[in-house]
Motif scaffolding. Structure first.
Motif, PDB file in Angstrom:
ATOM      1  N   LYS A 183     -13.592   6.166  -0.049  1.00 54.10           N
ATOM      2  CA  LYS A 183     -12.933   5.205   0.823  1.00 54.10           C
ATOM      3  C   LYS A 183     -12.581   3.880   0.138  1.00 54.10           C
ATOM      4  O   LYS A 183     -12.233   2.906   0.799  1.00 54.10           O
ATOM      5  CB  LYS A 183     -13.798   4.918   2.057  1.00 54.10           C
ATOM      6  N   SER A 184     -12.650   3.861  -1.183  1.00 48.41           N
ATOM      7  CA  SER A 184     -12.274   2.662  -1.940  1.00 48.41           C
ATOM      8  C   SER A 184     -11.024   2.957  -2.756  1.00 48.41           C
ATOM      9  O   SER A 184     -10.885   4.043  -3.340  1.00 48.41           O
ATOM     10  CB  SER A 184     -13.404   2.231  -2.873  1.00 48.41           C
ATOM     11  N   ARG A 185     -10.086   1.976  -2.798  1.00 50.91           N
ATOM     12  CA  ARG A 185      -8.857   2.147  -3.562  1.00 50.91           C
ATOM     13  C   ARG A 185      -9.182   2.170  -5.051  1.00 50.91           C
ATOM     14  O   ARG A 185      -9.944   1.352  -5.549  1.00 50.91           O
ATOM     15  CB  ARG A 185      -7.871   1.022  -3.250  1.00 50.91           C
ATOM     16  N   ALA A 186      -8.556   3.110  -5.766  1.00 52.98           N
ATOM     17  CA  ALA A 186      -8.776   3.233  -7.213  1.00 52.98           C
ATOM     18  C   ALA A 186      -7.458   3.598  -7.872  1.00 52.98           C
ATOM     19  O   ALA A 186      -6.525   4.085  -7.231  1.00 52.98           O
ATOM     20  CB  ALA A 186      -9.832   4.288  -7.504  1.00 52.98           C
ATOM     21  N   SER A 187      -7.352   3.363  -9.159  1.00 54.57           N
ATOM     22  CA  SER A 187      -6.135   3.687  -9.904  1.00 54.57           C
ATOM     23  C   SER A 187      -6.070   5.183 -10.181  1.00 54.57           C
ATOM     24  O   SER A 187      -7.082   5.887 -10.147  1.00 54.57           O
ATOM     25  CB  SER A 187      -6.105   2.908 -11.214  1.00 54.57           C
ATOM     26  N   THR A 188      -4.865   5.652 -10.448  1.00 51.80           N
ATOM     27  CA  THR A 188      -4.668   7.057 -10.816  1.00 51.80           C
ATOM     28  C   THR A 188      -4.531   7.163 -12.330  1.00 51.80           C
ATOM     29  O   THR A 188      -4.353   6.160 -13.040  1.00 51.80           O
ATOM     30  CB  THR A 188      -3.393   7.614 -10.164  1.00 51.80           C
ATOM     31  N   HIS A 189      -4.573   8.378 -12.821  1.00 53.77           N
ATOM     32  CA  HIS A 189      -4.377   8.590 -14.257  1.00 53.77           C
ATOM     33  C   HIS A 189      -2.980   8.107 -14.668  1.00 53.77           C
ATOM     34  O   HIS A 189      -2.808   7.518 -15.743  1.00 53.77           O
ATOM     35  CB  HIS A 189      -4.538  10.075 -14.589  1.00 53.77           C
ATOM     36  N   TYR A 190      -2.009   8.328 -13.790  1.00 56.09           N
ATOM     37  CA  TYR A 190      -0.629   7.916 -14.065  1.00 56.09           C
ATOM     38  C   TYR A 190      -0.529   6.409 -14.284  1.00 56.09           C
ATOM     39  O   TYR A 190       0.056   5.948 -15.275  1.00 56.09           O
ATOM     40  CB  TYR A 190       0.270   8.343 -12.899  1.00 56.09           C
ATOM     41  N   SER A 191      -1.101   5.625 -13.345  1.00 59.70           N
ATOM     42  CA  SER A 191      -0.968   4.165 -13.452  1.00 59.70           C
ATOM     43  C   SER A 191      -1.843   3.591 -14.566  1.00 59.70           C
ATOM     44  O   SER A 191      -1.488   2.592 -15.196  1.00 59.70           O
ATOM     45  CB  SER A 191      -1.323   3.502 -12.123  1.00 59.70           C
ATOM     46  N   GLN A 192      -2.981   4.230 -14.821  1.00 56.03           N
ATOM     47  CA  GLN A 192      -3.852   3.762 -15.902  1.00 56.03           C
ATOM     48  C   GLN A 192      -3.211   4.006 -17.262  1.00 56.03           C
ATOM     49  O   GLN A 192      -3.238   3.146 -18.149  1.00 56.03           O
ATOM     50  CB  GLN A 192      -5.205   4.492 -15.841  1.00 56.03           C
ATOM     51  N   GLU A 193      -2.636   5.192 -17.410  1.00 63.16           N
ATOM     52  CA  GLU A 193      -2.036   5.572 -18.695  1.00 63.16           C
ATOM     53  C   GLU A 193      -0.895   4.638 -19.074  1.00 63.16           C
ATOM     54  O   GLU A 193      -0.669   4.347 -20.249  1.00 63.16           O
ATOM     55  CB  GLU A 193      -1.531   7.013 -18.614  1.00 63.16           C
TER      56      GLU A 193
ATOM     57  N   ALA B 231       0.831  -1.201   0.000  1.00 62.80           N
ATOM     58  CA  ALA B 231       0.000   0.000   0.000  1.00 62.80           C
ATOM     59  C   ALA B 231       0.868   1.255   0.000  1.00 62.80           C
ATOM     60  O   ALA B 231       0.596   2.218  -0.730  1.00 62.80           O
ATOM     61  CB  ALA B 231      -0.926  -0.005   1.211  1.00 62.80           C
ATOM     62  N   LYS B 232       1.928   1.243   0.818  1.00 62.81           N
ATOM     63  CA  LYS B 232       2.837   2.396   0.869  1.00 62.81           C
ATOM     64  C   LYS B 232       3.540   2.599  -0.459  1.00 62.81           C
ATOM     65  O   LYS B 232       3.698   3.723  -0.936  1.00 62.81           O
ATOM     66  CB  LYS B 232       3.867   2.209   1.988  1.00 62.81           C
ATOM     67  N   TRP B 233       3.975   1.490  -1.075  1.00 65.31           N
ATOM     68  CA  TRP B 233       4.683   1.588  -2.357  1.00 65.31           C
ATOM     69  C   TRP B 233       3.767   2.173  -3.425  1.00 65.31           C
ATOM     70  O   TRP B 233       4.167   3.055  -4.186  1.00 65.31           O
ATOM     71  CB  TRP B 233       5.185   0.205  -2.779  1.00 65.31           C
ATOM     72  N   LEU B 234       2.524   1.683  -3.493  1.00 62.24           N
ATOM     73  CA  LEU B 234       1.570   2.181  -4.486  1.00 62.24           C
ATOM     74  C   LEU B 234       1.304   3.670  -4.289  1.00 62.24           C
ATOM     75  O   LEU B 234       1.229   4.434  -5.260  1.00 62.24           O
ATOM     76  CB  LEU B 234       0.253   1.402  -4.394  1.00 62.24           C
ATOM     77  N   ARG B 235       1.190   4.079  -3.027  1.00 63.53           N
ATOM     78  CA  ARG B 235       0.921   5.487  -2.749  1.00 63.53           C
ATOM     79  C   ARG B 235       2.130   6.358  -3.083  1.00 63.53           C
ATOM     80  O   ARG B 235       1.998   7.424  -3.686  1.00 63.53           O
ATOM     81  CB  ARG B 235       0.528   5.637  -1.279  1.00 63.53           C
ATOM     82  N   ASP B 236       3.330   5.889  -2.691  1.00 69.15           N
ATOM     83  CA  ASP B 236       4.551   6.666  -2.952  1.00 69.15           C
ATOM     84  C   ASP B 236       4.805   6.829  -4.441  1.00 69.15           C
ATOM     85  O   ASP B 236       5.315   7.867  -4.882  1.00 69.15           O
ATOM     86  CB  ASP B 236       5.765   5.986  -2.299  1.00 69.15           C
ATOM     87  N   LYS B 237       4.459   5.813  -5.228  1.00 63.69           N
ATOM     88  CA  LYS B 237       4.702   5.857  -6.676  1.00 63.69           C
ATOM     89  C   LYS B 237       3.537   6.481  -7.443  1.00 63.69           C
ATOM     90  O   LYS B 237       3.613   6.631  -8.666  1.00 63.69           O
ATOM     91  CB  LYS B 237       4.954   4.440  -7.211  1.00 63.69           C
ATOM     92  N   GLY B 238       2.483   6.838  -6.730  1.00 63.94           N
ATOM     93  CA  GLY B 238       1.354   7.477  -7.389  1.00 63.94           C
ATOM     94  C   GLY B 238       0.512   6.536  -8.230  1.00 63.94           C
ATOM     95  O   GLY B 238      -0.073   6.949  -9.236  1.00 63.94           O
ATOM     96  N   TRP B 239       0.439   5.266  -7.805  1.00 62.90           N
ATOM     97  CA  TRP B 239      -0.337   4.288  -8.558  1.00 62.90           C
ATOM     98  C   TRP B 239      -1.800   4.219  -8.121  1.00 62.90           C
ATOM     99  O   TRP B 239      -2.634   3.759  -8.881  1.00 62.90           O
ATOM    100  CB  TRP B 239       0.277   2.892  -8.400  1.00 62.90           C
ATOM    101  N   ASP B 240      -2.078   4.637  -6.883  1.00 63.24           N
ATOM    102  CA  ASP B 240      -3.464   4.525  -6.427  1.00 63.24           C
ATOM    103  C   ASP B 240      -3.936   5.792  -5.723  1.00 63.24           C
ATOM    104  O   ASP B 240      -3.149   6.680  -5.395  1.00 63.24           O
ATOM    105  CB  ASP B 240      -3.648   3.302  -5.519  1.00 63.24           C
ATOM    106  N   ARG B 241      -5.246   5.876  -5.519  1.00 59.19           N
ATOM    107  CA  ARG B 241      -5.893   6.980  -4.808  1.00 59.19           C
ATOM    108  C   ARG B 241      -7.152   6.400  -4.178  1.00 59.19           C
ATOM    109  O   ARG B 241      -7.426   5.200  -4.316  1.00 59.19           O
ATOM    110  CB  ARG B 241      -6.269   8.106  -5.775  1.00 59.19           C
ATOM    111  N   TYR B 242      -7.898   7.225  -3.496  1.00 58.16           N
ATOM    112  CA  TYR B 242      -9.127   6.744  -2.866  1.00 58.16           C
ATOM    113  C   TYR B 242     -10.337   7.534  -3.351  1.00 58.16           C
ATOM    114  O   TYR B 242     -10.296   8.754  -3.447  1.00 58.16           O
ATOM    115  CB  TYR B 242      -9.011   6.822  -1.341  1.00 58.16           C
ATOM    116  N   ILE B 243     -11.368   6.800  -3.704  1.00 54.71           N
ATOM    117  CA  ILE B 243     -12.656   7.379  -4.082  1.00 54.71           C
ATOM    118  C   ILE B 243     -13.709   6.774  -3.164  1.00 54.71           C
ATOM    119  O   ILE B 243     -13.912   5.550  -3.169  1.00 54.71           O
ATOM    120  CB  ILE B 243     -13.015   7.066  -5.553  1.00 54.71           C
TER     121      ILE B 243
END
Length: 227
Positions: free
Chosen positions: A171-181, A157-169
Protein backbone atom coordinates in the motif's frame (compact mmCIF):
# COMPACT_ATOMS: atom_id res chain seq x y z
CA UNK A 1 -4.61 27.70 -58.54
CA UNK A 2 -4.23 31.00 -56.68
CA UNK A 3 -6.05 34.20 -57.41
CA UNK A 4 -3.74 36.23 -59.64
CA UNK A 5 -3.03 39.96 -59.72
CA UNK A 6 -4.65 41.57 -62.73
CA UNK A 7 -2.78 43.89 -65.09
CA UNK A 8 0.15 44.28 -62.69
CA UNK A 9 -2.01 45.63 -59.88
CA UNK A 10 -1.18 43.58 -56.74
CA UNK A 11 -4.40 44.72 -55.06
CA UNK A 12 -6.69 43.54 -57.88
CA UNK A 13 -7.48 39.87 -57.39
CA UNK A 14 -8.69 37.65 -60.22
CA UNK A 15 -9.75 34.08 -60.85
CA UNK A 16 -8.76 32.32 -64.07
CA UNK A 17 -11.22 30.58 -66.36
CA UNK A 18 -9.26 27.32 -65.97
CA UNK A 19 -9.99 27.44 -62.24
CA UNK A 20 -13.65 28.23 -62.91
CA UNK A 21 -13.90 25.38 -65.43
CA UNK A 22 -12.44 22.95 -62.90
CA UNK A 23 -14.82 24.06 -60.15
CA UNK A 24 -17.86 23.92 -62.42
CA UNK A 25 -16.83 20.64 -64.07
CA UNK A 26 -16.97 22.24 -67.53
CA UNK A 27 -14.68 22.25 -70.53
CA UNK A 28 -12.38 25.26 -70.46
CA UNK A 29 -13.28 26.15 -74.03
CA UNK A 30 -16.96 26.31 -73.04
CA UNK A 31 -16.21 28.60 -70.09
CA UNK A 32 -14.21 30.84 -72.42
CA UNK A 33 -17.15 30.88 -74.82
CA UNK A 34 -19.45 31.98 -71.99
CA UNK A 35 -16.93 34.70 -71.14
CA UNK A 36 -16.97 36.02 -74.67
CA UNK A 37 -20.78 36.22 -74.56
CA UNK A 38 -20.54 38.10 -71.26
CA UNK A 39 -17.88 40.48 -72.58
CA UNK A 40 -19.99 41.25 -75.62
CA UNK A 41 -23.10 41.86 -73.49
CA UNK A 42 -21.19 44.21 -71.18
CA UNK A 43 -19.32 45.89 -74.05
CA UNK A 44 -15.93 44.83 -72.67
CA UNK A 45 -12.76 44.16 -74.64
CA UNK A 46 -11.87 40.48 -74.19
CA UNK A 47 -8.20 41.18 -74.94
CA UNK A 48 -7.89 43.11 -71.67
CA UNK A 49 -8.65 39.93 -69.74
CA UNK A 50 -6.46 37.51 -71.69
CA UNK A 51 -3.64 35.70 -69.90
CA UNK A 52 -1.00 33.49 -71.55
CA UNK A 53 -0.12 30.09 -70.06
CA UNK A 54 1.51 26.89 -71.32
CA UNK A 55 -0.33 23.58 -71.33
CA UNK A 56 1.07 20.13 -70.46
CA UNK A 57 2.60 19.89 -73.95
CA UNK A 58 4.28 23.27 -73.54
CA UNK A 59 1.95 24.88 -76.05
CA UNK A 60 0.97 28.50 -75.59
CA UNK A 61 -2.67 28.89 -74.61
CA UNK A 62 -4.91 31.65 -73.33
CA UNK A 63 -7.39 31.99 -70.53
CA UNK A 64 -9.31 34.90 -69.09
CA UNK A 65 -8.65 36.43 -65.68
CA UNK A 66 -11.83 37.76 -64.08
CA UNK A 67 -12.29 39.92 -61.01
CA UNK A 68 -14.85 38.96 -58.38
CA UNK A 69 -17.69 40.90 -60.01
CA UNK A 70 -17.17 39.36 -63.44
CA UNK A 71 -16.64 35.90 -61.96
CA UNK A 72 -19.98 36.09 -60.15
CA UNK A 73 -21.64 37.52 -63.25
CA UNK A 74 -20.32 34.63 -65.33
CA UNK A 75 -21.48 31.86 -63.01
CA UNK A 76 -24.89 33.41 -62.36
CA UNK A 77 -26.20 31.43 -65.30
CA UNK A 78 -24.83 28.17 -63.94
CA UNK A 79 -26.62 25.91 -61.46
CA UNK A 80 -26.94 26.94 -57.82
CA UNK A 81 -24.61 24.14 -56.75
CA UNK A 82 -21.85 25.17 -59.16
CA UNK A 83 -22.33 28.85 -58.37
CA UNK A 84 -22.05 28.15 -54.65
CA UNK A 85 -18.88 26.13 -55.24
CA UNK A 86 -17.24 29.06 -57.04
CA UNK A 87 -18.28 31.52 -54.31
CA UNK A 88 -16.81 29.31 -51.58
CA UNK A 89 -13.57 28.87 -53.55
CA UNK A 90 -13.29 32.61 -54.10
CA UNK A 91 -13.61 33.27 -50.37
CA UNK A 92 -10.95 30.64 -49.61
CA UNK A 93 -8.52 32.23 -52.03
CA UNK A 94 -9.22 35.73 -50.72
CA UNK A 95 -8.06 34.58 -47.28
CA UNK A 96 -4.72 33.42 -48.63
CA UNK A 97 -1.91 35.99 -48.34
CA UNK A 98 -0.64 37.61 -51.51
CA UNK A 99 3.15 37.24 -51.33
CA UNK A 100 3.53 39.61 -54.29
CA UNK A 101 2.01 42.38 -52.20
CA UNK A 102 4.80 44.10 -50.17
CA UNK A 103 2.37 45.22 -47.48
CA UNK A 104 0.95 41.74 -46.90
CA UNK A 105 4.40 40.17 -47.10
CA UNK A 106 5.78 42.60 -44.51
CA UNK A 107 2.83 41.84 -42.22
CA UNK A 108 3.43 38.10 -42.54
CA UNK A 109 7.14 38.46 -41.78
CA UNK A 110 6.49 40.69 -38.76
CA UNK A 111 3.92 38.23 -37.45
CA UNK A 112 6.36 35.37 -37.93
CA UNK A 113 9.12 37.22 -36.08
CA UNK A 114 6.80 38.20 -33.22
CA UNK A 115 5.58 34.61 -32.87
CA UNK A 116 9.14 33.30 -32.73
CA UNK A 117 10.11 35.91 -30.13
CA UNK A 118 7.11 34.87 -28.04
CA UNK A 119 7.96 31.17 -28.34
CA UNK A 120 11.60 31.83 -27.49
CA UNK A 121 10.59 33.79 -24.39
CA UNK A 122 8.18 31.04 -23.32
CA UNK A 123 10.82 28.37 -23.85
CA UNK A 124 13.36 30.36 -21.84
CA UNK A 125 10.86 30.76 -19.02
CA UNK A 126 10.07 27.06 -19.06
CA UNK A 127 13.76 26.15 -19.15
CA UNK A 128 14.42 28.37 -16.13
CA UNK A 129 11.50 26.82 -14.29
CA UNK A 130 12.82 23.33 -15.02
CA UNK A 131 16.25 24.33 -13.75
CA UNK A 132 14.71 25.55 -10.50
CA UNK A 133 12.58 22.44 -10.17
CA UNK A 134 15.52 20.09 -10.70
CA UNK A 135 17.95 21.98 -8.50
CA UNK A 136 17.64 19.37 -5.77
CA UNK A 137 20.08 16.44 -5.81
CA UNK A 138 17.98 13.90 -3.96
CA UNK A 139 14.65 14.30 -5.70
CA UNK A 140 11.32 15.15 -4.11
CA UNK A 141 8.43 13.19 -2.64
CA UNK A 142 5.10 12.83 -4.41
CA UNK A 143 3.28 15.57 -2.47
CA UNK A 144 6.21 17.98 -2.92
CA UNK A 145 6.25 17.32 -6.65
CA UNK A 146 2.54 18.19 -6.89
CA UNK A 147 3.15 21.54 -5.19
CA UNK A 148 6.19 22.38 -7.28
CA UNK A 149 4.45 21.47 -10.53
CA UNK A 150 1.16 23.06 -9.41
CA UNK A 151 -0.75 19.94 -10.40
CA UNK A 152 -3.45 17.99 -8.58
CA UNK A 153 -2.37 14.80 -6.82
CA UNK A 154 -4.96 12.76 -8.71
CA UNK A 155 -3.66 14.04 -12.07
CA UNK A 156 -0.03 13.32 -11.26
CA UNK A 157 -0.89 9.92 -9.79
CA UNK A 158 -2.75 8.97 -12.98
CA UNK A 159 0.12 10.16 -15.17
CA UNK A 160 2.69 8.17 -13.18
CA UNK A 161 0.53 5.05 -13.38
CA UNK A 162 -0.24 5.44 -17.10
CA UNK A 163 3.46 5.90 -17.91
CA UNK A 164 4.53 3.00 -15.72
CA UNK A 165 6.60 5.11 -13.34
CA UNK A 166 5.15 3.81 -10.08
CA UNK A 167 3.63 0.74 -8.41
CA UNK A 168 2.47 -0.18 -4.93
CA UNK A 169 4.25 -2.31 -2.34
CA UNK A 170 2.28 -2.95 0.86
CA UNK A 171 0.00 0.00 0.00
CA UNK A 172 3.00 2.33 -0.37
CA UNK A 173 3.95 4.04 -3.64
CA UNK A 174 7.24 2.76 -5.08
CA UNK A 175 9.19 3.18 -8.31
CA UNK A 176 9.14 0.63 -11.11
CA UNK A 177 12.10 -0.96 -12.84
CA UNK A 178 11.27 1.19 -15.88
CA UNK A 179 11.45 4.52 -14.02
CA UNK A 180 14.47 3.49 -11.94
CA UNK A 181 16.44 2.33 -14.97
CA UNK A 182 15.90 5.71 -16.67
CA UNK A 183 16.71 7.76 -13.60
CA UNK A 184 13.19 9.17 -13.24
CA UNK A 185 12.29 7.80 -9.81
CA UNK A 186 13.69 5.77 -6.96
CA UNK A 187 12.45 4.02 -3.84
CA UNK A 188 14.24 4.08 -0.52
CA UNK A 189 13.74 1.26 1.97
CA UNK A 190 14.56 1.79 5.63
CA UNK A 191 14.32 -0.68 8.49
CA UNK A 192 12.58 1.03 11.40
CA UNK A 193 12.34 -0.17 14.98
CA UNK A 194 9.20 0.60 16.91
CA UNK A 195 7.42 -0.22 20.13
CA UNK A 196 3.83 -1.39 20.34
CA UNK A 197 1.45 0.12 22.97
CA UNK A 198 1.89 -3.08 24.89
CA UNK A 199 5.59 -2.37 25.14
CA UNK A 200 6.52 -5.11 22.72
CA UNK A 201 9.26 -4.09 20.26
CA UNK A 202 8.72 -4.61 16.57
CA UNK A 203 10.44 -3.88 13.24
CA UNK A 204 9.02 -2.76 9.90
CA UNK A 205 10.27 -1.57 6.50
CA UNK A 206 9.59 2.07 5.68
CA UNK A 207 9.06 2.69 1.94
CA UNK A 208 9.61 6.17 0.49
CA UNK A 209 9.04 7.13 -3.14
CA UNK A 210 11.07 9.95 -4.74
CA UNK A 211 10.90 11.64 -8.13
CA UNK A 212 14.46 12.42 -9.21
CA UNK A 213 15.62 15.62 -11.00
CA UNK A 214 15.55 13.92 -14.41
CA UNK A 215 11.99 12.78 -13.79
CA UNK A 216 10.96 16.24 -12.60
CA UNK A 217 12.32 17.73 -15.81
CA UNK A 218 10.10 15.39 -17.84
CA UNK A 219 7.08 16.23 -15.69
CA UNK A 220 7.77 19.97 -15.89
CA UNK A 221 7.78 19.84 -19.68
CA UNK A 222 4.60 17.76 -19.78
CA UNK A 223 2.53 19.76 -17.31
CA UNK A 224 4.04 22.96 -18.68
CA UNK A 225 2.33 22.25 -22.01
CA UNK A 226 5.16 20.86 -24.17
CA UNK A 227 3.95 17.25 -24.25
Amino acid sequence: MPILPQFGNPEQKTMGTREIANLCEKEHRNVKRDCNVMFASLNLDALKFEHIYFDSMNRQQTEYLLDEELTMTLVTGYSIVLRNRVIKRWKELEQQPDLSNPVQLRGLLLGYVEKNIQLTTENQTLTKAIENITATENGVKFQQACKILNVKQADLAKWLRDKGWDRYINKSRASTHYSQERGYCETKFEEVDGVKPSGEPYNYTKIEFFILPKGMAVLAKHFGGEA
